[in-house]
Scaffold this motif. Structure first.
Motif, mmCIF file in Angstrom:
data_model
loop_
_atom_site.group_PDB
_atom_site.id
_atom_site.type_symbol
_atom_site.label_atom_id
_atom_site.label_comp_id
_atom_site.label_asym_id
_atom_site.label_seq_id
_atom_site.Cartn_x
_atom_site.Cartn_y
_atom_site.Cartn_z
ATOM 1 N N MET A 1 0.841 -1.203 0.000
ATOM 2 C CA MET A 1 0.000 0.000 0.000
ATOM 3 C C MET A 1 0.876 1.254 0.000
ATOM 4 N N SER A 2 0.465 2.240 -0.786
ATOM 5 C CA SER A 2 1.205 3.493 -0.830
ATOM 6 C C SER A 2 0.930 4.321 0.419
ATOM 7 N N HIS A 3 1.917 5.118 0.775
ATOM 8 C CA HIS A 3 1.836 5.943 1.982
ATOM 9 C C HIS A 3 1.778 7.400 1.529
ATOM 10 N N VAL A 4 0.606 8.023 1.686
ATOM 11 C CA VAL A 4 0.377 9.381 1.195
ATOM 12 C C VAL A 4 0.313 10.346 2.371
ATOM 13 N N VAL A 5 1.055 11.434 2.253
ATOM 14 C CA VAL A 5 1.139 12.446 3.306
ATOM 15 C C VAL A 5 0.580 13.762 2.781
ATOM 16 N N ALA A 6 -0.172 14.457 3.608
ATOM 17 C CA ALA A 6 -0.585 15.824 3.286
ATOM 18 C C ALA A 6 0.388 16.787 3.956
ATOM 19 N N LEU A 7 0.829 17.777 3.209
ATOM 20 C CA LEU A 7 1.781 18.763 3.706
ATOM 21 C C LEU A 7 1.145 20.150 3.620
ATOM 22 N N ILE A 8 1.078 20.833 4.773
ATOM 23 C CA ILE A 8 0.404 22.126 4.846
ATOM 24 C C ILE A 8 1.357 23.161 5.444
ATOM 25 N N PRO A 9 1.907 24.066 4.632
ATOM 26 C CA PRO A 9 2.682 25.169 5.197
ATOM 27 C C PRO A 9 1.726 26.189 5.799
ATOM 28 N N ALA A 10 2.055 26.747 6.952
ATOM 29 C CA ALA A 10 1.112 27.648 7.622
ATOM 30 C C ALA A 10 1.835 28.777 8.341
ATOM 31 N N HIS A 11 1.352 29.979 8.115
ATOM 32 C CA HIS A 11 1.880 31.154 8.829
ATOM 33 C C HIS A 11 0.692 31.982 9.321
ATOM 34 N N ASN A 12 0.481 31.981 10.631
ATOM 35 C CA ASN A 12 -0.633 32.716 11.240
ATOM 36 C C ASN A 12 -1.982 32.325 10.642
ATOM 37 N N GLU A 13 -2.290 31.014 10.687
ATOM 38 C CA GLU A 13 -3.528 30.492 10.110
ATOM 39 C C GLU A 13 -4.451 29.894 11.173
ATOM 40 N N ALA A 14 -4.449 30.467 12.365
ATOM 41 C CA ALA A 14 -5.263 29.916 13.452
ATOM 42 C C ALA A 14 -6.750 29.861 13.103
ATOM 43 N N ALA A 15 -7.227 30.768 12.277
ATOM 44 C CA ALA A 15 -8.653 30.833 11.958
ATOM 45 C C ALA A 15 -9.126 29.645 11.126
#
Length: 241
Positions: free
Chosen positions: A1-15
């Motif tokens: 099975m393939s291993h898929v990762v989500a990558l989210i860069p975030a700068h001041n995204e608390a909302a």
């Protein structure tokens, strides 16, 4: 099975970060959030829901993406789905990107915001189409919505991808990735996705003049180094395979 990762860069995204992480978790094996020197509660809000890489100071989107990609590779990812933290990407469409990758594993999958594109602000749409023309030419392939950060990068591509990623490369990084990926044998496959502009969303981090000039300089450099690539222009217009 393939291993898929989500990558989210975030700068001041608390909302928005909690909803984005929760949506992504439903479709991938792991979620990595690169907290790019946030001054709000971005990291603390999701530290129990995602792997959080904390950058001590804001280094820009390119550096955040690079750090997350290297971490994903080091921890066994077969593919990395990138998406923004501000809620403009519909996480329910992640499976469409994964399905396209499984059908065409040697492609960079680009989630192009074509559904509902008529609602895109006219000036932004004009800028996107101009970028599409030049980046398509430099990469020798037809492109739509080259500025979308909603993508799937195969690990096989990321292991070979070498791009400058310092602060000044912030929005150049993703544009150049399309050009270099094609050269490495990973042309783009476009998957149409929704175009979302959330109410009360924060202003874009994109600096229209400075970032546009940096992208133009990068594209010009690639074209000049390859003799302006006339066949690339023909291929980008669908006139030559």
């Amino acid at each position: 099975m393939s291993h898929v990762v989500a990558l989210i860069p975030a700068h001041n995204e608390a909302a928005t970060i909690e909803d984005v992480v929760a949506g992504a978790r439903a479709h991938v094996d792991r979620v990595i959030v690169v907290d790019d020197g946030s001054e709000d509660a971005t990291a603390s809000l999701i530290e129990d829901q995602a792997e959080v890489l904390r950058q001590p100071e804001n280094g820009g989107k390119a550096a955040a993406l690079w750090a997350g990609m290297q971490h994903a590779l080091a921890t066994g990812a077969d593919a990395v789905v990138t998406l923004d933290a501000d809620g403009q990407h519909d996480t329910t469409e992640i499976p469409a990107l994964i399905a396209a990758w499984r059908e065409t594993p040697e492609r960079l999958i680009l989630g192009a915001r074509l559904k509902g594109r008529e609602h895109t602000p006219p000036l932004r749409l004009f800028g996107n189409r101009m970028a599409d023309f030049w980046i398509a030419w430099a990469s020798g392939q037809p492109l739509q919505d080259s500025q979308s950060g909603f993508r799937l990068y195969p690990a096989a591509l990321l292991r070979r991808l070498e791009l400058r990623h310092h602060r000044a490369r912030g929005f150049v990084f993703e544009s150049e990735a399309l050009i270099v990926a094609e050269r490495l044998g990973f042309p783009v496959r476009v998957v149409p996705v929704r175009c979302i502009y959330p109410e009360n969303h924060r202003p874009s981090h994109y600096r229209a003049t400075a970032d546009t000039l940096r992208i133009i300089a990068m594209v010009a450099g690639h074209l000049l180094r390859r003799g302006m690539r006339p066949l690339g222009l023909l291929r980008s217009r669908g006139l030559l395979r």
